[in-house]
Scaffold this motif. Sequence first.
Motif, mmCIF file in Angstrom:
data_model
loop_
_atom_site.group_PDB
_atom_site.id
_atom_site.type_symbol
_atom_site.label_atom_id
_atom_site.label_comp_id
_atom_site.label_asym_id
_atom_site.label_seq_id
_atom_site.Cartn_x
_atom_site.Cartn_y
_atom_site.Cartn_z
ATOM 1 N N UNK A 205 0.675 -1.183 0.089
ATOM 2 C CA UNK A 205 -0.058 -0.058 0.117
ATOM 3 C C UNK A 205 0.701 1.297 -0.023
ATOM 4 N N UNK A 206 1.937 1.143 0.705
ATOM 5 C CA UNK A 206 2.905 2.414 0.889
ATOM 6 C C UNK A 206 4.064 2.151 0.001
ATOM 7 N N UNK A 207 4.302 1.215 -1.114
ATOM 8 C CA UNK A 207 5.379 0.721 -1.815
ATOM 9 C C UNK A 207 5.469 1.789 -2.989
ATOM 10 N N UNK A 208 6.939 1.775 -3.349
ATOM 11 C CA UNK A 208 7.332 2.609 -4.570
ATOM 12 C C UNK A 208 6.345 2.618 -5.804
ATOM 13 N N UNK A 209 6.294 1.245 -6.244
ATOM 14 C CA UNK A 209 5.524 1.110 -7.540
ATOM 15 C C UNK A 209 3.909 1.408 -7.140
ATOM 16 N N UNK A 210 3.475 1.030 -6.120
ATOM 17 C CA UNK A 210 2.131 1.411 -5.906
ATOM 18 C C UNK A 210 1.862 3.203 -5.729
ATOM 19 N N UNK A 211 3.087 3.777 -5.305
ATOM 20 C CA UNK A 211 2.580 5.127 -5.362
ATOM 21 C C UNK A 211 2.667 5.879 -6.661
ATOM 22 N N UNK A 212 3.665 5.354 -7.618
ATOM 23 C CA UNK A 212 3.692 5.607 -9.023
ATOM 24 C C UNK A 212 2.234 5.166 -9.989
ATOM 25 N N UNK A 213 1.844 4.133 -9.475
ATOM 26 C CA UNK A 213 0.537 3.702 -10.235
ATOM 27 C C UNK A 213 -0.656 4.556 -9.580
ATOM 28 N N UNK A 214 -0.663 4.924 -8.511
ATOM 29 C CA UNK A 214 -1.808 5.911 -7.987
ATOM 30 C C UNK A 214 -1.796 7.014 -8.457
ATOM 31 N N UNK A 215 -0.323 7.608 -9.006
ATOM 32 C CA UNK A 215 -0.503 8.891 -9.618
ATOM 33 C C UNK A 215 -0.604 8.997 -11.015
ATOM 34 N N UNK A 216 -0.354 7.648 -11.740
ATOM 35 C CA UNK A 216 -0.579 7.291 -13.040
ATOM 36 C C UNK A 216 -2.170 7.134 -13.373
ATOM 37 N N UNK A 217 -2.777 6.400 -12.656
ATOM 38 C CA UNK A 217 -4.025 5.929 -12.819
ATOM 39 C C UNK A 217 -4.848 6.082 -11.350
ATOM 40 N N UNK A 218 -5.187 7.004 -11.131
ATOM 41 C CA UNK A 218 -5.817 7.285 -9.777
ATOM 42 C C UNK A 218 -7.209 6.489 -9.687
ATOM 43 N N UNK A 219 -7.478 6.069 -8.475
ATOM 44 C CA UNK A 219 -8.696 5.295 -8.399
ATOM 45 C C UNK A 219 -8.641 3.562 -8.736
ATOM 46 N N UNK A 220 -7.127 3.117 -9.143
ATOM 47 C CA UNK A 220 -7.165 1.854 -9.321
ATOM 48 C C UNK A 220 -7.337 0.833 -8.284
ATOM 49 N N UNK A 221 -7.717 -0.443 -8.404
ATOM 50 C CA UNK A 221 -8.035 -1.240 -7.443
ATOM 51 C C UNK A 221 -7.118 -2.191 -7.055
ATOM 52 N N UNK A 222 -5.761 -1.689 -7.143
ATOM 53 C CA UNK A 222 -4.596 -2.676 -6.926
ATOM 54 C C UNK A 222 -4.467 -2.964 -5.724
ATOM 55 N N UNK A 223 -4.452 -4.152 -5.089
ATOM 56 C CA UNK A 223 -4.125 -4.731 -3.883
ATOM 57 C C UNK A 223 -3.146 -5.804 -3.898
ATOM 58 N N UNK A 224 -2.268 -5.719 -3.049
ATOM 59 C CA UNK A 224 -1.174 -6.752 -2.977
ATOM 60 C C UNK A 224 -1.469 -8.056 -2.323
ATOM 61 N N UNK A 225 -2.443 -7.896 -1.299
ATOM 62 C CA UNK A 225 -2.813 -9.054 -0.794
ATOM 63 C C UNK A 225 -4.080 -9.788 -1.364
ATOM 64 N N UNK A 226 -3.663 -11.118 -1.504
ATOM 65 C CA UNK A 226 -4.862 -11.859 -2.205
ATOM 66 C C UNK A 226 -3.892 -12.787 -3.291
ATOM 67 N N UNK A 227 -4.762 -12.927 -4.295
ATOM 68 C CA UNK A 227 -4.139 -13.766 -5.634
ATOM 69 C C UNK A 227 -3.173 -12.796 -6.071
ATOM 70 N N UNK A 228 -3.247 -11.474 -6.404
ATOM 71 C CA UNK A 228 -2.177 -10.692 -6.919
ATOM 72 C C UNK A 228 -1.085 -10.870 -6.521
#
Length: 556
Positions: free
Chosen positions: A122-145
């Motif tokens: 949630x506070x990761x480097x790649x997640x921060x970039x993804x949130x800037x490029x694609x606001x509102x995405x549903x990425x969640x590391x926990x689970x099958x992903x």
Amino acid sequence: MHSTPTKAPFSHPGWQLIPGQLIGLALLILVALGLGSMVLTAGGLDLSTVLNSRYLRGVVWFTVWQATLSVLLSLALALPIARALARYRRFPGRSALLRVMELSLVLPTIVAVSGIIGVYGRQGWATGLLNEWLPGNNWNLYGLNGILLAHVFFNAPLAARVMLQSLEAISPARLRIASQLGLRGWWLWRSVEWPALRSVLPGLSALVFTLCFTSFAIIMTLGGGPSATTLEVAIYQALRFEFDFPQAAVLAVIQLLICGSLWWLVFRQRVESALLPNRQVSHAVPLRAGRAQPLLAAALLALFGLFLLLPLLAISIRGLPALLALDAGVPIYKQLLPATGRSLLIALPAGLASVAVALMILASANRAKNPLLKAIPTTTGYLPLLVPPIVLGTGLFLLLRPGLGNQAQGWLLVALINSLMALPFVIQVLRGPLSSFDRHSLRVADQLGILGWYRWRRMYWPLLRRPMALGLAYGIALSMGDFGVIALFGSPGQPTLPVLLYQQLGSYQVAAAAGTGLWLLMLLVFIFGLLSAIGRPPAHQSKSRLPETTLEPEHA
């Protein structure tokens, strides 16, 4: 007058069959005793409990589904990586990339997961970039992903190494013909590369499937809930928290049947593969390539290297301040040093035992003439991939329970299980070099009576020195990174490094956990570097090289 060397007792080549056969039978008996004691304690097997339980049926289905997806994604990424590494062998950083790929094979799961969380959480480097490029995405590391991401991180380098070995084993004559005919693209793949990979893909797929099927620490940390539970985790929960031996025994038998059936199909095809290629001297063979192909290959290798390095970089950046801090509540060194001693006390005997057993198993298989005697040792060497280590350890604990009176005996049991778990990988490392000996030279040595120590010192040691050092590094590293068996049998008050890291993550000591992860990573790098230096041949010996294959851009 020259005298023929006197043969020492039991030095005849036929005696080399006995240790490997005995070890193969011992492994069978050990697995049978472990599973048998579990079944007897459970009072029998009732498979209807799984069929009648919606939760257990979901566990079995999710285990198979995530393992299948992990295999497909790992192989899909490994194939272009292996092709690029096989064709371009002189670019800067190639050797470093191969070393990182080797390290990812034995990197402790709990350490890598902490780095993956630092990059993709949630506070990761790649997640921060993804949130800037694609606001509102549903990425969640926990689970099958997260499970698939971690499995690809561990298994894509393994698959790429095996494929790279097969591609590098293509004969220079075949490559020369392809170059003269101007083959490239689909025709090069169809005529040259696919025949080299076809024989190893079934065994490689089975290996990756089994590793993902029996994954434990990844599911424990990234599963995210009951909906992402696998058989290995369900067995652990049944044994550790519910003391439900019947359910654990049934789930273990189901896992054994699924993985055993898959490997039975693989062994029917007599699949052979090894992690360490047999290096031979050859000259470069230029192959045709399009103008864009070198650029695409460079971009692919750079992204793959970044994918492997980012979690390691996250571990280093977060862990270095914790290691440098001498006083933060409880000094980290007061926890690290005892845990390091316990880890080495278990890992060193486990690594040495796995190398010794692998050598005897392979020597017996290479000497055997009868197909059954040839299959027994090598087949039994892969049993630890099929039997859950938690189940095997629990069964042996129940069997030896009256005699296990202190912590040292428990650690000895953990070392035994860890050596068995590392055995399939050590066999893979040693199989190729050990089977590459010239048969004519071996027959001449037999006729001259060059047996025993002299045979080992003059013939086997020069070729096996480096593979044995690598196999020992694998055995020690895999044992040091073990979390499943030691979590079941270890004492919370006397943790090893992986257990200490898990305890710190569970109590939200993020800085201390990062320091422990970095310490374990540095320790593994030191072990690999030390054993690599020991396994390096002396400077006066000639160094063999891989068959060189280069790509030359096609000019208009």
